[in-house]
Motif scaffolding. Structure first.
Motif, PDB file in Angstrom:
ATOM      1  N   TYR C 174       1.989   1.983   2.709  1.00 33.51           N
ATOM      2  CA  TYR C 174       1.149   1.441   3.777  1.00 33.51           C
ATOM      3  C   TYR C 174       0.154   2.483   4.236  1.00 33.51           C
ATOM      4  N   PRO C 175      -1.017   2.056   4.695  1.00 34.19           N
ATOM      5  CA  PRO C 175      -1.995   3.023   5.215  1.00 34.19           C
ATOM      6  C   PRO C 175      -1.483   3.634   6.517  1.00 34.19           C
ATOM      7  N   PRO C 176      -1.819   4.889   6.774  1.00 34.50           N
ATOM      8  CA  PRO C 176      -1.444   5.515   8.046  1.00 34.50           C
ATOM      9  C   PRO C 176      -2.066   4.735   9.206  1.00 34.50           C
ATOM     10  N   ALA C 177      -1.373   4.754  10.345  1.00 34.70           N
ATOM     11  CA  ALA C 177      -1.810   3.952  11.486  1.00 34.70           C
ATOM     12  C   ALA C 177      -3.231   4.303  11.912  1.00 34.70           C
ATOM     13  N   TRP C 178      -3.555   5.594  11.912  1.00 32.88           N
ATOM     14  CA  TRP C 178      -4.880   5.989  12.414  1.00 32.88           C
ATOM     15  C   TRP C 178      -6.009   5.462  11.541  1.00 32.88           C
ATOM     16  N   ILE C 179      -5.764   5.418  10.253  1.00 31.11           N
ATOM     17  CA  ILE C 179      -6.796   4.865   9.370  1.00 31.11           C
ATOM     18  C   ILE C 179      -6.924   3.366   9.608  1.00 31.11           C
ATOM     19  N   ASP C 180      -5.765   2.748   9.722  1.00 27.18           N
ATOM     20  CA  ASP C 180      -5.736   1.320   9.985  1.00 27.18           C
ATOM     21  C   ASP C 180      -6.552   0.989  11.241  1.00 27.18           C
ATOM     22  N   SER C 181      -6.341   1.796  12.289  1.00 25.54           N
ATOM     23  CA  SER C 181      -7.030   1.492  13.549  1.00 25.54           C
ATOM     24  C   SER C 181      -8.529   1.757  13.449  1.00 25.54           C
ATOM     25  N   ILE C 182      -8.899   2.783  12.668  1.00 22.90           N
ATOM     26  CA  ILE C 182     -10.332   3.030  12.479  1.00 22.90           C
ATOM     27  C   ILE C 182     -10.978   1.836  11.777  1.00 22.90           C
ATOM     28  N   VAL C 183     -10.332   1.419  10.703  1.00 17.55           N
ATOM     29  CA  VAL C 183     -10.884   0.295   9.937  1.00 17.55           C
ATOM     30  C   VAL C 183     -10.958  -0.946  10.817  1.00 17.55           C
ATOM     31  N   MET C 184      -9.889  -1.133  11.604  1.00 20.56           N
ATOM     32  CA  MET C 184      -9.831  -2.285  12.501  1.00 20.56           C
ATOM     33  C   MET C 184     -10.995  -2.272  13.484  1.00 20.56           C
ATOM     34  N   SER C 185     -11.283  -1.093  14.024  1.00 20.63           N
ATOM     35  CA  SER C 185     -12.332  -1.002  15.034  1.00 20.63           C
ATOM     36  C   SER C 185     -13.717  -1.240  14.430  1.00 20.63           C
ATOM     37  N   ILE C 186     -13.875  -0.914  13.134  1.00 21.22           N
ATOM     38  CA  ILE C 186     -15.183  -1.120  12.502  1.00 21.22           C
ATOM     39  C   ILE C 186     -15.343  -2.558  12.020  1.00 21.22           C
ATOM     40  N   THR C 187     -14.356  -3.022  11.297  1.00 22.61           N
ATOM     41  CA  THR C 187     -14.512  -4.326  10.642  1.00 22.61           C
ATOM     42  C   THR C 187     -13.840  -5.467  11.389  1.00 22.61           C
ATOM     43  N   GLY C 188     -12.949  -5.121  12.264  1.00 24.32           N
ATOM     44  CA  GLY C 188     -12.229  -6.165  12.965  1.00 24.32           C
ATOM     45  C   GLY C 188     -11.141  -6.796  12.127  1.00 24.32           C
ATOM     46  N   GLU C 189     -10.910  -6.218  10.952  1.00 27.25           N
ATOM     47  CA  GLU C 189      -9.860  -6.757  10.095  1.00 27.25           C
ATOM     48  C   GLU C 189      -8.810  -5.696   9.842  1.00 27.25           C
ATOM     49  N   GLU C 190      -7.618  -6.158   9.532  1.00 30.60           N
ATOM     50  CA  GLU C 190      -6.579  -5.222   9.140  1.00 30.60           C
ATOM     51  C   GLU C 190      -6.863  -4.742   7.718  1.00 30.60           C
ATOM     52  N   LEU C 191      -6.551  -3.475   7.435  1.00 29.40           N
ATOM     53  CA  LEU C 191      -6.759  -2.934   6.089  1.00 29.40           C
ATOM     54  C   LEU C 191      -5.646  -3.430   5.180  1.00 29.40           C
ATOM     55  N   SER C 192      -6.014  -4.087   4.092  1.00 29.31           N
ATOM     56  CA  SER C 192      -4.983  -4.613   3.195  1.00 29.31           C
ATOM     57  C   SER C 192      -4.371  -3.480   2.378  1.00 29.31           C
ATOM     58  N   VAL C 193      -3.116  -3.677   1.984  1.00 23.54           N
ATOM     59  CA  VAL C 193      -2.438  -2.647   1.198  1.00 23.54           C
ATOM     60  C   VAL C 193      -3.169  -2.407  -0.119  1.00 23.54           C
ATOM     61  N   ASP C 194      -3.664  -3.491  -0.729  1.00 23.45           N
ATOM     62  CA  ASP C 194      -4.379  -3.330  -1.997  1.00 23.45           C
ATOM     63  C   ASP C 194      -5.598  -2.434  -1.828  1.00 23.45           C
ATOM     64  N   ARG C 195      -6.339  -2.703  -0.748  1.00 23.40           N
ATOM     65  CA  ARG C 195      -7.523  -1.881  -0.499  1.00 23.40           C
ATOM     66  C   ARG C 195      -7.118  -0.434  -0.236  1.00 23.40           C
ATOM     67  N   TRP C 196      -6.058  -0.252   0.508  1.00 21.03           N
ATOM     68  CA  TRP C 196      -5.618   1.106   0.819  1.00 21.03           C
ATOM     69  C   TRP C 196      -5.141   1.850  -0.439  1.00 21.03           C
ATOM     70  N   LYS C 197      -4.414   1.142  -1.270  1.00 20.74           N
ATOM     71  CA  LYS C 197      -3.976   1.767  -2.522  1.00 20.74           C
ATOM     72  C   LYS C 197      -5.184   2.271  -3.299  1.00 20.74           C
ATOM     73  N   TYR C 198      -6.212   1.410  -3.331  1.00 19.51           N
ATOM     74  CA  TYR C 198      -7.421   1.810  -4.054  1.00 19.51           C
ATOM     75  C   TYR C 198      -8.044   3.036  -3.405  1.00 19.51           C
ATOM     76  N   MET C 199      -8.145   3.013  -2.072  1.00 16.55           N
ATOM     77  CA  MET C 199      -8.811   4.116  -1.376  1.00 16.55           C
ATOM     78  C   MET C 199      -8.068   5.423  -1.605  1.00 16.55           C
TER      79      MET C 199
END
Lengths: 236, 292, 364
Positions: C174-199
């Motif tokens: 799973y993505p770390p919480a802080w990254i998740d929250s950054i992504v959330m604040s920019i896109t308004g969406e939760e970061l998917s595990v697939d996307r995080w794996k890629y990143m």
């Protein structure tokens, strides 16, 4: 027409032209010497005759141009036996098997008989017949190479530095036998040699090569007496 | 003690297979200075051909007819591979050859599954699976040893006593001199490949009744074949044969008494590396001079 | 013709790169390469914004294979040593990560560096005896290594670590919480595990690619190339052959090993059957078809080995009436491409580009 007629022979190693277009002839049953310093193109000439380097010009054997033919076909069709520099011994097989390989292209039934013919010239090979060829001495290997060439029942023998690496006494013996073979079998020979004295002694004609061209040609005794040749190649 | 004898004798039987593959590898190595990494896959593919020839789903031929036909087809196939695939790159660097061998490996492996599917198949044996000597060896394994010995004898006689065999040895050892006595070196190379492919085919047909026929059946076997060739000496066909038998026995001893059956391939790996490092000439080979 | 001549001259100065002097259409080649790199980097960054799910997972796989192929290219292309056994180092990396996560409870992202170290050591140690094995014999030794690896992984004696035949099932990264929250604040969406794996994969891959880039363009890199082109001269120039060649093996194993780590993390599962000789063939295909002596080639190679099975499936499904076993098609196509490359473009795709560049370039 001569047995072997070379006109405007050129030879190439990759892009580099090693022979620059000269003529050479070898008559039936005669010995012709090819002399020259290192790098003059003697070995290349022999290799060109049996199709082992890319050649230009015309090499006519018994009236057929062999330029572009494969080595195997030239050997099989025109009975040209090449005794290469360094003898080309098959070191891992026996002496007699080396001789058998010499007759590889023959389909007649007299191969067995020809072993004795070779042993007649080189009795020492008979003693070594079942020995692995690689264990023979340098002189014996050279004799084997000539013997293997004989097994083809050749019309032409090409000999590349037969004296190379041999003791003088063995070299003399070898050249005596070559002369004898020439007389008895009627084989024409093209002999490339550094040891010009020996080669000229058994030859009828001689060519002197310099950097890929014929510098001089003529009867062997005439070449032998030439002032320039004596100074440069004969050493007296 | 019984177990020891049983393992030794059955090692001799699998060793016969390794001896065949080792011989095939050495024949190619002597001719072109390369390892045929696809030798096992070629043998596997030949075995599929034999299966097709004799199975009811295929042509339904009797075993020995299919056996001989498979050897002939493999011979033609091997010779064709040399002429079509390898002759054009004979002067190419080592890496090119390795790549092409691996390409053949991949292609034969895939093609077998593609044409005949991946499910393991039973492969008939004319010798049956009955005990030959109770508790020691089965009839099929005796057949394996017998067929191999006959084959090796024929090959030995061919190389030793026929002019063509002699010419093949000459062409492999010194191609240029061979040309000078009129030997068609390219033709001899193709013959050598054909023979190697046939020997491999026999190995495949003999081992398949034990391992079942699958596209991957020759992977481990080839590794032992290589080990046999390395142990015996890569420049000596006789050495390769002896090496193959030795590796077969050693495999069983190690598998039964020392490391267990799960590390058998690791034994082959270690054997190859250690022999290459410590005695690169093997038992009967010459040291190959490294050209720099 | 190109830089893989076996007997080429050793560059007199290891400090000078002959490529620096080439100009293409008025632009110096090094600059052009850098522009190319930034375009690629931009693409890598943009991809997860566009794609999700299986698509982005595939892109991650491409980067993972790129790293694995890169390992082989560093060894074979830049140092002239052959390996048919890189599937083994791929396995070492994957199992290192898996065992650290499974047995020690380490978070996935902390396992990359230790796994890299383990693979470097493994490669270095294998490279030591390999020093004494000439090209062809090294190929044989590594071939044996590749064949023996899956069986070794199943070995009961280490099954408590490796999971034996069953393999190991890993936690989802799973993505770390802080990254998740950054992504959330920019896109308004939760970061998917697939996307995080890629990143995560892209992050590691970009760093390692940059490392390879610097290595190849450094003094050390040119020493490696000198060893490949003319070992004897390299030795007389004072290059420590043994040290360099073993280290090259180590670095190469490290690259392929890290690819293995990422493989384990991305798939959340690994088993011995993923590390067969077929995997080693894939790396070879990627390296050769892309261009074994090229870093860009590895990128193409990574894409190629992943794309071929898809293409094979496509072909198979369109011929479904005639074909029963589409799995067989992939290996066939791989083999055909290998042979095609050897015959037609020995330097691979990268070589083709090089020739094109050469045609339109001038020297300064």
């Amino acid at each position: 027409m001569a047995l072997l007629e070379i006109k405007g022979l050129k030879a190439y190693y990759g892009q580099i032209e090693a022979l620059h277009g000269f003529d050479l002839e070898l008559e039936e049953g005669e010995i012709t010497a090819v002399l020259g310093a290192n790098g003059a193109g003697k070995t290349t000439t022999l290799r060109a005759i049996c199709g082992m380097v890319k050649a230009g010009g015309a090499i006519t054997v018994e009236g057929e141009n062999v330029v572009g033919m494969s080595t195997e076909s030239i050997v099989a069709k025109h009975k040209i036996a090449h005794v290469p520099e360094g003898r080309g011994t098959f070191v891992r097989v026996s002496t007699e098997e080396n001789l058998r390989l010499g007759a590889f292209t023959r389909r007649d039934r007299e191969i067995e008989k020809d072993y004795e013919r070779v042993y007649h010239y080189f009795p020492r090979l008979k003693e070594r017949r079942s020995q692995q060829a690689g264990t023979l001495s340098g002189g014996e290997q050279q004799m084997l190479a000539v013997g293997r060439a004989l097994m083809l029942r050749p019309k032409i023998m090409l000999l590349d530095e037969p004296s190379f690496g041999l003791a003088p006494i063995i070299t003399e013996e070898l050249f005596d036998i070559l002369g004898q073979i020439n007389k008895e079998e009627g084989v024409a020979m093209l002999v490339v040699e550094q040891n010009a004295n020996l080669a000229l002694a058994i030859s009828k004609n001689a060519y002197l090569l310099e950097t890929g061209n014929v510098a001089m040609m003529g009867p062997a005794d005439q070449i032998m007496n030439d002032e320039q040749v004596r100074k440069s190649y004969l050493g007296y | 003690m019984d177990l020891f004898i049983e393992q030794t004798v059955s090692g001799l039987a699998t060793g016969a297979i390794y001896a065949c593959l080792a011989l095939a590898v050495v024949m190619i190595y002597q001719a072109i200075d390369h390892f045929n990494f696809a030798q096992g896959e070629m043998a596997m593919f030949s075995t599929y051909i034999a299966w097709y020839l004799m199975d009811d789903a295929g042509l339904g031929l009797p075993f020995w007819v299919a056996f001989v036909a498979c050897i002939v087809l493999s011979f033609i196939g091997g010779a064709a591979i040399e002429r079509i695939v390898f002759a054009p790159i004979s002067d190419a660097p080592v890496l090119s050859h390795i790549i092409v061998f691996i390409a053949l490996f991949s292609m034969f492996n895939s093609l077998a599954g593609f044409l005949f599917d991946f499910t393991p198949k039973n492969f008939e044996t004319p010798f049956g699976h009955t005990p030959f000597i109770d508790g020691v060896i089965s009839s099929h394994r005796v057949g394996m040893i017998a067929v191999t010995l006959i084959l090796l004898g024929l090959i030995y006689a061919f190389f030793r006593f026929t002019p063509i065999g002699l010419a093949m040895r000459a062409a492999a050892a010194s191609p240029e001199s061979a040309r000078l006595v009129g030997v068609r070196v390219g033709f001899m190379l193709a013959l050598g490949w054909g023979l190697a492919a046939s020997v491999g085919a026999v190995a495949g047909m003999l081992i398949a009744p034990i391992t079942f026929l699958t596209p991957d059946m020759m992977l481990g076997t080839l590794l032992y074949g290589f080990a046999g060739a390395v142990v015996g000496g890569l420049t000596s066909p006789l050495g390769a044969v002896i090496g193959g038998f030795m590796v077969g026995i050693l495999e069983n001893w190690m598998g039964t008494f020392v490391v267990g059956s799960q590390l058998k391939l690791t034994v082959a790996l270690v054997l190859i590396i250690v022999v290459l490092l410590v005695k690169p000439a093997g038992l009967l080979g010459r040291v190959v001079v490294k050209r720099v | 013709m190109t830089s893989t001549q076996v007997n080429g001259n050793v560059p007199a100065f290891l400090n000078e790169n002959p490529k620096d002097r080439i100009v293409v259409l008025g632009v110096p080649l090094p600059l052009l390469e850098r522009v190319g790199l930034f375009v690629l980097l931009a693409a890598v960054v943009v991809l997860p914004m566009v794609y999700d799910g299986y698509d982005i997972y595939e892109f991650g796989k491409i980067l993972m294979y790129m790293l694995a192929v890169l390992g082989l290219n560093l060894l074979t292309g830049f140092n002239g040593q052959f390996s048919l056994g890189h599937s083994a180092f791929f396995a070492v990396g994957a199992y290192s990560t898996a065992i650290m996560m499974d047995q020690l409870g380490m978070p996935y992202w902390t396992t990359i560096i230790p796994a890299a170290a383990v693979c470097f050591v493994a490669g270095f140690l294998f490279g030591l005896p390999a020093l004494r094995l000439d090209g062809l014999f090294l190929a044989l030794a590594t071939f044996a290594l590749a064949i023996a690896t899956p069986q070794l992984l199943k070995y009961d004696g280490i099954a408590h670590l490796t999971g034996g035949v069953q393999g190991i099932v890993l936690d989802t990264p799973y993505p770390p919480a802080w990254i998740d929250s950054i992504v959330m604040s920019i896109t308004g969406e939760e970061l998917s595990v697939d996307r995080w794996k890629y990143m995560f994969t892209a992050f590691v891959a970009v760093i390692m690619f940059a490392g390879a880039w610097n290595l190849v363009h450094s003094r050390t890199g040119r020493a490696l190339i000198a060893i490949r082109d003319n070992p004897l001269s390299a030795k007389t120039m004072g290059i420590n052959l043994a040290m360099f060649k073993s280290s090259a093996f180590g670095v190469s194993a490290m690259y392929t090993g890290v690819a293995g780590s990422l493989f384990a993390i991305m798939d959340e599962y690994l088993a011995p059957e993923s590390f067969t000789f077929a995997e080693a063939i894939k790396f070879l295909v990627g390296g050769v078809v892309g261009g074994i002596a090229s870093l860009f080639g590895a990128i193409f190679g990574g894409w190629f080995v992943l794309e071929i099975p898809n293409i094979a499936d496509l072909v198979a499904s369109s011929l479904a009436d005639y074909i029963n076993n589409p799995q067989g098609l992939t290996g066939l196509i791989y083999g055909l491409f290998l042979i095609f490359t050897v015959y037609v473009m020995p330097m691979g795709a990268a070589g083709l580009v090089q020739i094109l560049v050469h045609r339109i370039s001038t020297k300064r």
